[in-house]
Design a protein around this motif. Structure first.
Motif, PDB file in Angstrom:
ATOM      1  N   LEU A  16       0.833  -1.193   0.005  1.00 45.86           N
ATOM      2  CA  LEU A  16       0.116  -0.081  -0.119  1.00 45.86           C
ATOM      3  C   LEU A  16       0.905   1.308  -0.026  1.00 45.86           C
TER       4      LEU A  16
ATOM      5  N   LEU B  71       2.143   2.121  -3.415  1.00 46.44           N
ATOM      6  CA  LEU B  71       1.018   2.722  -4.288  1.00 46.44           C
ATOM      7  C   LEU B  71       0.936   4.062  -3.931  1.00 46.44           C
ATOM      8  N   VAL B  72       0.816   4.566  -2.557  1.00 46.55           N
ATOM      9  CA  VAL B  72       0.667   5.834  -2.145  1.00 46.55           C
ATOM     10  C   VAL B  72       1.722   6.641  -2.537  1.00 46.55           C
TER      11      VAL B  72
ATOM     12  N   ALA C  39       3.796   6.400  -5.051  1.00 45.88           N
ATOM     13  CA  ALA C  39       3.749   6.487  -6.253  1.00 45.88           C
ATOM     14  C   ALA C  39       2.751   7.688  -6.806  1.00 45.88           C
ATOM     15  N   MET C  40       1.613   7.852  -6.070  1.00 42.46           N
ATOM     16  CA  MET C  40       0.678   8.796  -6.345  1.00 42.46           C
ATOM     17  C   MET C  40       1.216   9.904  -5.466  1.00 42.46           C
TER      18      MET C  40
ATOM     19  N   SER D  39       9.075   4.213  -4.591  1.00 39.66           N
ATOM     20  CA  SER D  39       7.991   3.403  -5.197  1.00 39.66           C
ATOM     21  C   SER D  39       8.601   1.982  -5.533  1.00 39.66           C
TER      22      SER D  39
ATOM     23  N   ILE E 207      -1.296   8.449 -11.765  1.00 41.37           N
ATOM     24  CA  ILE E 207      -2.218   8.324 -10.328  1.00 41.37           C
ATOM     25  C   ILE E 207      -3.293   7.288 -10.550  1.00 41.37           C
TER      26      ILE E 207
ATOM     27  N   ALA F 156      -1.917   3.875 -10.153  1.00 44.01           N
ATOM     28  CA  ALA F 156      -1.708   3.601  -8.724  1.00 44.01           C
ATOM     29  C   ALA F 156      -2.948   3.252  -7.852  1.00 44.01           C
TER      30      ALA F 156
ATOM     31  N   LEU G 235      -4.645   0.310  -6.019  1.00 47.44           N
ATOM     32  CA  LEU G 235      -5.008   0.486  -4.424  1.00 47.44           C
ATOM     33  C   LEU G 235      -6.441   0.045  -4.426  1.00 47.44           C
TER      34      LEU G 235
END
Lengths: 498, 277
Positions: A15, A18-19, A21-22, A115, B200, B203, B207
């Protein structure tokens, strides 16, 4: 909470990746703290699981609530729990140490780097924690893919080295997958424990034989066992030290873990050591790996290249130790996974700090380094002593088990190779000490030897502190290696092996 | 070296074929693969997850954990392409090319010359002296893209009953945008669906998958055990699994779509994000 730890161990970093990466597109400043906290939580979870395993025995966790063999289970036992702690600690220590060079080497891409870094760690954790032969392959893919891309950015020759690694690594992974496919055709299941249950009645099934050959060949390629090591030296020496700092200590070691896991808990010791007559031959391959790795290391002129060939030799230690087929040998191989990860981390961190300061890692540039970077060289020295195998550093103890195992099995070739390699390592590192201690520092930009080049110019604290932590860990691991063996590793080896 | 390689390949191939001769026959009902676990999946899919398509249940529920990482692999590939290829430094060429759309004439404007307004409808920026401009291709693709996207949504939603699901639907969605980028040009495509969105969304898709699993964990069940979602969906355990599968399929579709587009942007322009192919 405790029963969810095996899942949290890997889901939290996933998780986080992914966070991160954002976040790299929204608020790049958050990436590093997020990465750090994700890995720290994972480290905490892995320590929690290790405590749980020591206190109450192996932990299983069913993904999606489906029991084996229908679903995928995680089995964290005496073999995997210490390795998990090693993986998460290596990842977090190297993260701290690499921070400065990440910001310098990958401007505008630090978020992507972090990431990929966490995803790599996630892949490694998954390979170790899983109890499913196919799930292992899926996580192997993640670890490999992130590894290729992290290695791909470095000096001018890094992309080519990474491409080479990608081709060879993909072949290795595909071989493993093919082997799992053969096993599935022969048995109809992918769960490791279930596969092991079928093994006694499969003793003369040719599909299982081939599955064993091709699985092991695949893993040998991935762990860079000589003569399949060709991809490793360039891949590990041309790329950024931020990436190799985590990849070099973990990739080969986790692949050796996978070999031990698949060997002991899928094909079962009875099959590989008694039914098949291959282990002697594989030990000889390992002996060749040790000797050739050491000789090739001797021929190198730069620090990182030399370290990569030492890794090639160390892989031989562990493969040989495992295929000795006795308790001492397998204990030594397992203990050496932990120790070698710590030693390699220590040496690569020191090399990272050195090349961060010098922008060069040739031996010639290391003149006078003891005076210029004393603390880094202390850390480097601790790593070097561990690799040579001098007590009380941890390297001595695992080597002791390996040598005893070789004696018990009557494999004197293996014993001789270990001793030879230790001698070569001593020569290698004392040569560096000699250059770094006795020869005056030569500033590459200033050929007139002014006084200021002799002053202390230590690497930043964020590099030095983790390095000293690892250096201390080498000694702590050495002092407690008796406990590690009796409390953890002895229970990891099936009772049938004497 | 070549000969060693050839010999190795031949030996490997021969071994593979030799050992493949012991395989069970195609469609052999008595082989271990069809007698051991398959009967369970065939008999219990409806009762467990209320999904008629057994493949979907195995993929997204029984072995959903593998599929989550396969989606992560897709995302990692996109991230890796970005990491390795993207070149952020602005590479302003000394001269810019513009097409005067009504006449089809290409203008070359030297550095320092007066450039047309940014949103000009009459002048279109192009990157090379000769960039093809075809009315037929543009309009055909414009017509087709909407239907491709509609079909993609059907494929995603109908994975429970027929071949399809997140991966296939995501590929269709992604290819519709790529088709737009090919038929027009990359710069226009990026204006409508920019790099940030694709990164985004990629991901976010993964997610959504991992988050669904994590929600189950927070609700006290094991990771990805969609049964725990029953109170949220106000349904039976089997229906909750069915809905859970849909959630993760949507996540997969987002991830695959966005990553395909992201990879296309980076590969087709060698990381520069200019006109592209």
């Amino acid at each position: 909470m405790v029963q969810q730890l095996p899942a949290l161990l890997i889901i939290v970093p996933l998780l986080t990746a992914l966070v991160v990466a954002m976040a790299s597109w929204i608020s790049p400043r958050l990436c590093l703290p997020l990465t750090f906290s994700g890995l720290a939580l994972s480290l905490a979870a892995s320590i929690g699981v290790l405590m749980e395993v020591i206190a109450h025995g192996p932990v299983t966790y069913t993904m999606g609530g489906w029991n084996a063999p229908m679903g995928i289970v995680y089995v964290i036992d005496y073999l995997s729990s210490p390795i998990l702690v090693v993986i998460t600690s290596v990842a977090i220590l190297n993260l701290i140490s690499a921070r400065k060079s990440v910001e310098e080497s990958f401007p505008g891409k630090t978020g992507a780097f972090y990431s990929l870094y966490i995803l790599f760690t996630t892949g490694m954790i998954g390979i170790v924690a899983t109890g499913d032969a196919f799930n292992l392959y899926v996580l192997l893919e993640i670890a490999a893919l992130t590894g290729y891309s992290l290695i791909g950015l470095g000096n001018d020759r890094a992309p080519l080295a990474s491409l080479n690694y990608l081709f060879i690594g993909t072949i290795g992974a595909s071989f493993y997958l093919l082997g799992v496919g053969y096993l599935y055709i022969a048995t109809g299941t992918l769960n490791m424990a279930d596969l092991a249950r079928f093994m006694p009645q499969m003793a003369d099934n040719s599909m299982v034989l081939f599955a064993f050959i091709i699985c092991m060949t695949g893993l040998f390629i991935k762990m860079a066992l000589f003569p399949m090591h060709g991809w490793l030296p360039n891949a590990y020496s041309f790329s950024s030290t931020a990436a190799t700092g985590v990849i070099a200590p973990l990739t080969t070691k986790v692949m050796i873990y996978a070999m031990i896991r698949v060997g002991l808990y899928v094909f079962t010791p009875a099959y590989i050591f008694n039914t098949l007559h291959m282990s002697k031959a594989i030990v000889w391959v390992a002996i060749a790996a040790i000797v050739m790795g050491s000789l090739l290391a001797l021929a190198q002129k730069s620090l990182l290249k030399m370290l990569t060939y030492i890794i090639v030799a160390e892989v031989g230690y562990m493969v040989g130790g495992f295929f000795l087929g006795n308790r001492m040998g397998i204990t030594g191989a397992t203990l050496h996974i932990i120790n070698d990860a710590a030693m390699t981390l220590c040496l690569f961190m020191a090399a990272g700090a050195i090349s961060y300061k010098l922008k060069d890692d040739s031996f010639a540039s290391m003149k006078g380094l003891f005076r210029k970077m004393p603390v880094t060289m202390i850390g480097f020295g601790a790593g070097a002593l561990a690799v040579i195998g001098i007590p009380p550093t941890c390297g001595f103890f695992s080597k002791w088990y390996l040598i005893t195992g070789g004696m018990e099995a009557g494999q004197y070739g293996f014993v001789a190779a270990l001793l030879f390699s230790s001698l070569v390592n001593a020569v290698l590192f004392f040569r560096i000490f000699e250059i770094a201690h006795f020869e005056p520092f030569a500033d590459p930009h200033d050929h007139h030897h002014h006084g200021h080049s002799e002053t202390v110019n230590e690497a930043p604290l964020s590099m030095v502190v983790p390095l000293l932590v690892v250096a201390a860990a080498l000694i702590v691991l050495g002092i407690y290696s008796g406990d590690i063996v009796t409390k953890i590793i002895q229970s990891a080896i099936p009772a049938g092996i004497v | 070296m070549k000969i060693t390689g050839l010999v190795t390949v031949i030996i490997c191939g021969a071994l593979l074929i030799f050992y493949a001769m012991d395989f069970p026959d195609f469609g052999d009902g008595t082989s271990p693969a069809s007698t051991y676990l398959s009967p369970y999946f065939i008999e219990h899919t409806i009762e467990d997850a209320n999904v008629p398509n057994i493949v979907t249940t195995v993929l997204a529920d029984y072995r959903g954990y593998d599929t989550m990482y396969e989606t992560t692999v897709v995302f990692t590939a996109g991230l890796a392409c970005f990491f390795l290829l993207r070149r952020k430094e602005s590479q302003n060429p000394p001269a810019r090319f513009y097409r005067h759309t009504p006449t089809g004439i290409t203008l070359r404007i030297e550095e320092g010359g007066k450039l047309p307004a940014e949103g000009s409808k009459v002048f279109m920026r192009i990157d090379s002296l000769w960039a093809p401009d075809s009315l037929i291709i543009k309009n055909t693709c414009r017509l087709v893209i909407a239907f491709i996207q509609l079909f993609a949504l059907y494929v995603v939603a109908h994975g429970h009953h027929s071949p399809g699901g997140g991966f296939q639907g995501g590929v269709l969605l992604g290819s519709s945008i790529i088709l737009f980028a090919i038929s027009n040009d990359l710069r226009r495509s990026i204006k409508r669906f920019n790099e940030k969105t694709s990164a985004i969304l990629g991901a976010l898709g993964v997610l959504l998958y991992a988050g669904t699993g994590f929600l189950c964990l927070l609700l006290g069940a094991h990771f990805l055990n969609y049964k725990a979602l029953a109170p949220i969906f106000r349904s039976t355990a089997a229906m909750a699994r069915s809905h859970g599968i849909l959630c993760v399929e949507i996540g997969v579709a987002f991830a695959v779509m966005a990553v395909m587009i992201w990879i296309y942007y980076n590969l087709s322009s060698a990381g520069k994000h200019d006109e592209g192919l």
